[in-house]
Write an enzyme that holds these catalytic residues in place. Structure first.
Site, PDB file in Angstrom:
ATOM      1  N   ARG A 180     -18.417  51.459   2.058  1.00 47.72           N
ATOM      2  CA  ARG A 180     -17.939  50.069   2.103  1.00 47.72           C
ATOM      3  C   ARG A 180     -16.608  49.945   1.368  1.00 47.72           C
ATOM      4  NH1 ARG A 180     -22.377  45.825   0.422  1.00 47.72           N
ATOM      5  NH2 ARG A 180     -20.830  44.396   1.334  1.00 47.72           N
ATOM      6  N   CYS A 235     -18.539  43.622  -6.879  1.00 47.77           N
ATOM      7  CA  CYS A 235     -19.307  44.317  -5.824  1.00 47.77           C
ATOM      8  C   CYS A 235     -19.160  43.488  -4.560  1.00 47.77           C
ATOM      9  CB  CYS A 235     -20.762  44.501  -6.246  1.00 47.77           C
ATOM     10  SG  CYS A 235     -21.580  42.957  -6.733  1.00 47.77           S
TER      11      CYS A 235
END
Length: 277
Positions: A180, A235
């Site tokens: 990611r 995050c």
């Protein structure tokens, strides 16, 4: 360690009224799973806190997928669980560490000094053969005095300034899975990649089988970082960055902030740049 407690210690404290226990189990793919698991069995005396109902505010256009909760509402929730400033609080989740760390961060942010994550989580507790119950504690009447620690939170404006001016300090740490971060896959957010200039430190590497690694191991993870430099962790939505926040603290880093909106907040602004690779 200063930020976590072991199962044996908690077992000895189950009858201690000055120790409050919080069950933070949750599943991002099944939002009702945590409460179902809690009702099926939990550590005696534990109150349940739901990530989306109590540890987050409703989602809006900006702020990310798990915005910080309204502090006044959160204060009322912890008071119902009997949490006062003088109590010792232990939070646990299924063993992932992330959801309990979110609670730890929030309670520390509003001024609590004695809050810990249970090493091993509920999984480790059960595997150790320790007691569980289905009994739900009755709501309590407690008083908590909020004292916000602004130095723990990085604002969107701070991140915007770092990126716009290509500042090398504070250091940005992306806590998501590497694929990611690299922009190779993005199962949730609309734009793959990472905030420009951010380095990568996968949050789960700070734990082993649900137990936070010790200070020396954490220091090795962040060895290239100067302990005097300010650091901001993020995050996807401000949840899994919190174990990295604790890991940095365990490693001895003092100037650490959380960008609570994280990547999901950053890409909610269409003109914000992202990096891949």
């Amino acid at each position: 360690m200063k930020y976590v407690v072991n199962q044996e210690w908690l077992l000895e404290q189950l009858a201690n009224k000055d120790v409050k226990i919080v069950d933070c189990r949750f599943s991002l793919s099944k939002p009702d799973e945590g409460e179902r698991l809690y009702k099926a069995g939990h550590i005696p005396g534990a109150n349940f806190f739901d990530l989306e109902k109590q540890l987050s505010a409703p989602v809006s256009k900006h702020g990310g997928r798990h915005p910080l909760p309204d502090i006044e509402k959160f204060r009322r929730e912890i008071e119902k669980a009997g949490i006062e400033n003088t109590k010792t609080v232990v939070a646990y989740d299924g063993g992932e560490g992330a959801f309990a760390s979110r609670f730890w961060w929030l309670l520390t942010y509003i001024g609590h000094d004695k809050v810990y994550v249970l090493n091993g989580g509920f999984k480790g507790w059960v595997e150790a053969g320790y007691p569980t119950t289905k009994e739900v504690p009755k709501p309590e009447s407690a008083q908590y005095k909020v004292s916000i620690r602004k130095e723990m939170l990085a604002t969107y404006e701070e991140i915007k300034e770092i990126v716009a001016n290509k500042k090398k300090s504070p250091i940005l740490i992306d806590s998501r899975e590497k694929a990611r971060y690299l922009g190779k896959e993005e199962p949730i957010d609309k734009i793959p990649g990472h905030i420009p200039g951010a380095m990568h430190k996968f949050w789960a590497e700070g734990l082993e089988n649900g137990f936070f690694k010790g200070s020396e191991e954490q220091k090795k993870r962040f060895a290239e970082l100067d302990q005097k430099e300010p650091i901001i962790v993020y995050c996807g939505s401000g949840v899994t960055a919190t174990p990295n926040y604790i890991a940095l603290k365990i490693a001895g880093y003092q100037n650490v902030k959380l960008y609570a909106g994280s990547y999901s907040d950053w890409v909610s602004y269409s003109d914000n740049p992202v990096e891949k690779g």
